[in-house]
Design an enzyme around this catalytic site. Structure first.
Site, short mmCIF file in Angstrom:
data_model
loop_
_atom_site.label_atom_id
_atom_site.label_comp_id
_atom_site.label_asym_id
_atom_site.label_seq_id
_atom_site.Cartn_x
_atom_site.Cartn_y
_atom_site.Cartn_z
N THR A 114 0.07 -13.55 7.42
CA THR A 114 0.24 -12.19 7.93
C THR A 114 0.29 -11.21 6.75
O THR A 114 0.63 -11.59 5.62
CB THR A 114 1.51 -12.08 8.78
OG1 THR A 114 2.64 -12.53 8.02
CG2 THR A 114 1.39 -12.92 10.04
N THR A 127 2.02 -8.35 5.36
CA THR A 127 3.13 -8.08 4.46
C THR A 127 3.60 -9.35 3.76
O THR A 127 3.90 -9.35 2.56
CB THR A 127 4.30 -7.43 5.22
OG1 THR A 127 3.86 -6.22 5.83
CG2 THR A 127 5.47 -7.13 4.29
N CYS A 128 3.63 -10.44 4.50
CA CYS A 128 4.07 -11.72 3.94
C CYS A 128 3.14 -12.17 2.82
O CYS A 128 3.59 -12.71 1.80
CB CYS A 128 4.12 -12.78 5.04
SG CYS A 128 5.08 -12.30 6.49
N SER A 129 1.86 -11.96 3.01
CA SER A 129 0.85 -12.43 2.04
C SER A 129 0.64 -11.47 0.88
O SER A 129 0.40 -11.90 -0.25
CB SER A 129 -0.49 -12.66 2.75
OG SER A 129 -0.37 -13.63 3.77
N LEU A 185 5.72 -12.94 -0.42
CA LEU A 185 5.57 -14.17 -1.20
C LEU A 185 5.16 -13.90 -2.66
O LEU A 185 5.76 -14.46 -3.58
CB LEU A 185 4.58 -15.12 -0.53
CG LEU A 185 4.22 -16.40 -1.28
CD1 LEU A 185 5.46 -17.21 -1.63
CD2 LEU A 185 3.24 -17.24 -0.46
#
Length: 238
Positions: A102, A104-106, A110
């Site tokens: 997704t 924001t996560c990527s 992270l």
């Protein structure tokens, strides 16, 4: 012969009689019950009530894939790891996010922790950094590769040299943390983890940063203000 044929035709006609004659009608009440069972999230209040500083984290089993000493195309095997295996006697930084791949996560979440990993371990008293998501081990590994994380090919390891990607596919840890978040009308994710970060010291919550200050069900916005790596670094440097 005619009598035998007539009997056979009668038998066939009976077996292929219209469905309306054999199937119970789908009444309005039954339609409502079916819709409720399909659409309503099966959830408990404690799954959505966040853990607090000083409390003990849930001891659950994580279904992980670890390296094996082999030259096969997929050199991994299943290995059950408990929360105690991962957290007991250690000071761990954990950050949890709604889903692998997704945006924001990527793009931010992270990568920020991957960049801060060395400082956290070498200067700030952290034993390791885990990224958790309600995804299975296969998805988490492919996401790590897609992110360009350096692999750890040592047998028995979880797959990556710095931030370790922790699969919580059945949502057991997330529920125990009180971070289960249902996104059904929003995004169609289903049950996932609310975004947060924590310092876990020997199985207890030392510090906790929850986005928006609460676990928000079917949230339209996906806040990302306090669970980021810089906020964590600021806390650890104190």
């Amino acid at each position: 012969m005619k009598l035998v044929l007539l009997a056979s035709y009668a038998s066939i006609a009976t077996s292929f009689r219209p469905l309306s004659a054999t199937v119970r009608p789908l009444t309005a009440a039954r339609m409502s019950a079916v819709a409720t069972s399909v659409n309503a999230p099966v959830a408990k209040k404690e799954w959505m009530t966040p853990i607090k500083v000083g409390e003990t984290i849930p001891n659950v089993v994580f279904k992980t894939r670890t390296r094996i000493d082999s030259n096969v195309e997929n050199p991994f095997d299943w290995k059950d790891l408990t929360s105690e295996d991962l957290f007991k006697g250690k000071r761990i930084v954990l950050f949890s996010l709604p889903g692998a791949f997704t945006p924001t996560c990527s793009n931010t979440h992270l990568p920020g922790y991957e960049k801060a990993y060395d400082e956290m371990l070498q200067k700030l008293g952290v034993d390791d950094v885990y990224c958790l998501s309600v995804n299975d081990a296969f998805v988490m590994r492919q996401w790590g590769l897609h992110q360009g994380l350096a692999e750890d090919k040592t047998p028995g390891k979880l797959g990556f040299q710095k931030v370790k990607l922790l699969p919580d596919g059945a949502c057991h840890f997330t529920r125990g943390m009180g971070m289960s978040c249902m996104w059904d009308t929003e995004r169609g994710f289903g049950e996932r983890s609310w975004r947060y970060s924590a310092v876990i010291n020997d199985m207890k919550i030392e510090q906790l940063f929850i986005e928006g200050g609460a676990n928000i069900q079917n949230s339209g916005p996906d806040p990302f203000e306090v669970s980021d790596a810089q906020t964590m670094l600021s806390y650890l440097r104190k």
